[in-house]
Design an enzyme around this catalytic site. Structure first.
Site, PDB file in Angstrom:
ATOM      1  N   SER A  72     -53.388  -0.144  50.330  1.00 22.34           N
ATOM      2  CA  SER A  72     -52.552  -0.981  49.489  1.00 22.34           C
ATOM      3  C   SER A  72     -51.522  -1.874  49.829  1.00 22.34           C
ATOM      4  O   SER A  72     -51.316  -1.664  51.245  1.00 22.34           O
ATOM      5  CB  SER A  72     -51.803   0.351  48.529  1.00 22.34           C
ATOM      6  OG  SER A  72     -50.825   0.865  49.231  1.00 22.34           O
ATOM      7  N   LYS A  73     -51.058  -2.327  49.145  1.00 20.59           N
ATOM      8  CA  LYS A  73     -50.126  -3.379  49.763  1.00 20.59           C
ATOM      9  C   LYS A  73     -48.692  -2.506  50.185  1.00 20.59           C
ATOM     10  O   LYS A  73     -48.116  -3.218  51.249  1.00 20.59           O
ATOM     11  CB  LYS A  73     -49.275  -4.114  48.252  1.00 20.59           C
ATOM     12  CG  LYS A  73     -48.251  -4.980  48.706  1.00 20.59           C
ATOM     13  CD  LYS A  73     -47.832  -5.992  47.447  1.00 20.59           C
ATOM     14  CE  LYS A  73     -46.537  -6.354  47.425  1.00 20.59           C
ATOM     15  NZ  LYS A  73     -45.876  -6.594  48.791  1.00 20.59           N
ATOM     16  N   ARG A  74     -48.286  -1.507  50.018  1.00 20.29           N
ATOM     17  CA  ARG A  74     -47.300  -0.475  50.357  1.00 20.29           C
ATOM     18  C   ARG A  74     -47.917  -0.238  51.802  1.00 20.29           C
ATOM     19  O   ARG A  74     -46.846  -0.288  52.706  1.00 20.29           O
ATOM     20  CB  ARG A  74     -47.301   0.701  49.475  1.00 20.29           C
ATOM     21  CG  ARG A  74     -45.954   0.747  48.708  1.00 20.29           C
ATOM     22  CD  ARG A  74     -45.996   1.655  47.795  1.00 20.29           C
ATOM     23  NE  ARG A  74     -47.161   1.535  47.031  1.00 20.29           N
ATOM     24  CZ  ARG A  74     -47.682   2.700  46.363  1.00 20.29           C
ATOM     25  NH1 ARG A  74     -47.484   3.504  46.426  1.00 20.29           N
ATOM     26  NH2 ARG A  74     -48.698   2.237  45.608  1.00 20.29           N
TER      27      ARG A  74
ATOM     28  N   ASP B  15     -46.845  -3.259  53.987  1.00 25.57           N
ATOM     29  CA  ASP B  15     -45.245  -3.494  53.967  1.00 25.57           C
ATOM     30  C   ASP B  15     -44.798  -2.327  55.156  1.00 25.57           C
ATOM     31  O   ASP B  15     -44.175  -2.890  55.760  1.00 25.57           O
ATOM     32  CB  ASP B  15     -44.608  -3.121  52.698  1.00 25.57           C
ATOM     33  CG  ASP B  15     -44.764  -4.095  51.736  1.00 25.57           C
ATOM     34  OD1 ASP B  15     -45.420  -5.358  51.976  1.00 25.57           O
ATOM     35  OD2 ASP B  15     -44.893  -4.087  50.285  1.00 25.57           O
TER      36      ASP B  15
END
Ligand code: GLU
Length: 509
Positions: free
Chosen positions: A265-267, A270
């Site tokens: 996921s994008k998380r 990050d």
């Protein structure tokens, strides 16, 4: 049965930036089409207007272009089945919804949001499976429970409705998936999905199946998250009388988090510091900016190469593949069933490999842009030479600057540890003598410098460790860098002498 021409499609919904898993789906479709001599279509599935995001469609197309994934038919490239944006095909879906109603495979439902909520609560209280299906449809407001006159009058009064698929009861649907083999699902687990709404828009399921049929798609290659929709799609083909031209299906495994389980996921990006999108994305609503592979300095072909191997393997040790080589080697049979862990270090490794195999002059042209941004204008031949000296130490073109800044700017400070360890009392005298030698050295080449320094060290019994490190400190400001003679030739005699002189004055005794 005659073999159908291979026609595949990538069918994204423009609801945001394209995740790298989506790019991989597009890539596998593209490779499969090219390998089979077929067509690759881009179809924009934008029927869900609540989820429409400004700029997302352009972003998707720009991402594919950057990767070198060209579509044969799609927006901007009209073919026999244009238009390729579902919102522009809106008018053609209604007839198929009506056909399904007429054949008894679908029905109108008039339930309000509150009525659906009441049903959900009631069934949940009974610990049942709260869904619109064979067990509940009989107690809801729809054309199965209302009589014909009531239904027509509801429709004529303009009451909002949806068309739902009438899922058959307790039937085993047996499906074939190229990657997963035989998949079986009993229809009692499935609900009566909405196919069409009174605003005239089809839902994903209807539009997707209708378009795959009309566009003569031979293989549907898509992410595993669509596997649960497959029974409904297979039943829709059957109910519409299209079973004999149903495409083959291949559901691709997920891209997984680098650590732990679950979908990438994008998380994760990050948290661990890597992009999960091909290009930078500026969210029009939140203003949040997400990094992209392109802007992070990845070569498009390194990115594509890395993605290709996340889920597919060539069956050999080969890791570096051009797009042509991928086309040649690709097959769906070699796509694995289980998810592939994304490895950010491997992504960097691929870029390093592509940097190493790139022509120095091409890398130099890219690095030249970075230099110009910094106000540095140097002949391309010199930049090319510098690139050749440092590129094996870096993963990205922009990192060349850190390794080569001293070629353009004289050091402003000198690494203290190295000074303390290697700069001795007699170092200034030695360097002054070397300056004298270099002054008269003609020509000023790698060989002549090499010889002059060696002669000096021999005559004055000075160790290489001492002299070379002192020179390096003077020219680079640190104890690192590429070959010293190369540095000297590139800096030129005058600059070399100036830098040594300056170091002696600043560091002193
Ligand atoms: N529109 C769907 C998506 O956004 C397409 C799924 C499919 O390929 O059938 O992924």
């Amino acid at each position: 049965m005659t073999e159908k021409k291979v026609r595949v499609r990538f069918a994204p919904s423009p609801t945001g930036p394209l995740h790298i898993g989506g790019v991989r789906t597009a890539l596998y479709n593209y490779l499969f089409a090219r390998k089979q001599g077929g067509d690759f279509l881009l179809r924009i599935e934008d029927t869900d207007q609540n989820r429409f995001v400004q700029g997302a469609e352009e972003y998707i197309m720009e991402s594919l272009r950057w990767c070198g994934i060209q579509w044969d038919e799609g927006p901007g490239k009209d073919g026999p089945h244009a238009p390729y944006r579902q919102s522009e095909r809106k008018d053609l879906y209604r007839q198929y919804a009506m056909q399904l109603i007429d054949s008894g495979n679908a029905y109108y439902a008039f339930d309000t949001a509150e009525e659906l909520e009441t049903m959900r609560k009631r069934i949940e209280a009974e610990k049942g499976n709260a869904q619109y299906d064979a067990t509940t449809r009989g107690s809801m407001k729809n054309s199965l429970t209302l009589n014909k006159v009531e239904t027509v009058s509801m429709l004529e009064s303009g009451a909002p409705y949806v068309v739902r698929y009438k899922m058959p009861e307790n039937e085993e649907v047996v499906m074939q998936d190229i990657i997963r083999g035989t998949v079986k699902v009993n229809t009692s687990q499935l609900d009566d999905k909405v196919l069409f709404k009174s605003d005239g828009m089809p839902t994903y399921h209807l539009a997707n199946v209708v378009d795959d049929y009309l566009m003569e798609i031979s293989h549907v290659i898509r992410g595993e998250e669509w596997l649960p929709s497959l029974p409904l799609h297979v039943l829709l083909y059957r109910s519409l009388g299209w079973e004999s031209s149903m495409p083959q299906f291949a559901h691709l495994p997920l891209l997984l988090k680098p650590d732990g389980n679950g979908k990438l996921s994008k998380r994760d990006g990050d948290r661990l510091g890597f992009p999960v999108f091909p290009l930078m994305w500026n969210d029009p609503k939140s203003g949040e900016i997400s990094s992209g592979y392109r802007e992070s300095g990845y070569f498009a072909d390194a990115f594509v190469n890395m993605l290709a191997l996340l889920g597919w393997n060539p069956g050999t040790d080969q890791e570096i593949f051009s797009m042509e080589e991928l086309v040649e080697a690709f097959s769906l049979e070699r796509v694995g069933k289980s998810g592939s862990k994304f490895d950010p270090a491997k992504a960097t490794w691929f870029n390093h490999q592509y940097l190493l195999k790139s022509e120095n002059k091409d890398v130099a042209s890219l690095f030249d842009l970075i230099l110009k941004d910094r106000g540095i204008h140097e002949p391309i031949e010199k930049i090319t030479r510098i690139v050749s000296l440092v590129k094996d130490r870096v993963n990205f073109v922009h990192e060349i600057w850190e390794q080569s800044a001293f070629f353009f700017n004289a050091p402003e400070s000198y690494d203290e540890k190295t000074v303390q360890k290697k700069w001795k009392e007699d170092t200034p005298d030695i360097l002054f003598q070397v300056i004298d030698i270099l002054k008269n050295l003609e020509p000023f080449t790698i060989d002549s410098i090499d010889k002059a320094l060696h002669d000096y060290m021999e005559q004055h019994e000075v160790g290489a460790g001492k002299l070379m490190i002192a020179l390096r400190l003077s020219l680079v400001g640190a104890g690192m860098g590429p070959d010293l003679k190369e540095i000297m030739v590139l800096l030129g005699k005058e600059e070399v002498i100036g830098r040594i002189d300056r170091a002696v004055r600043i560091i002193g005794k």
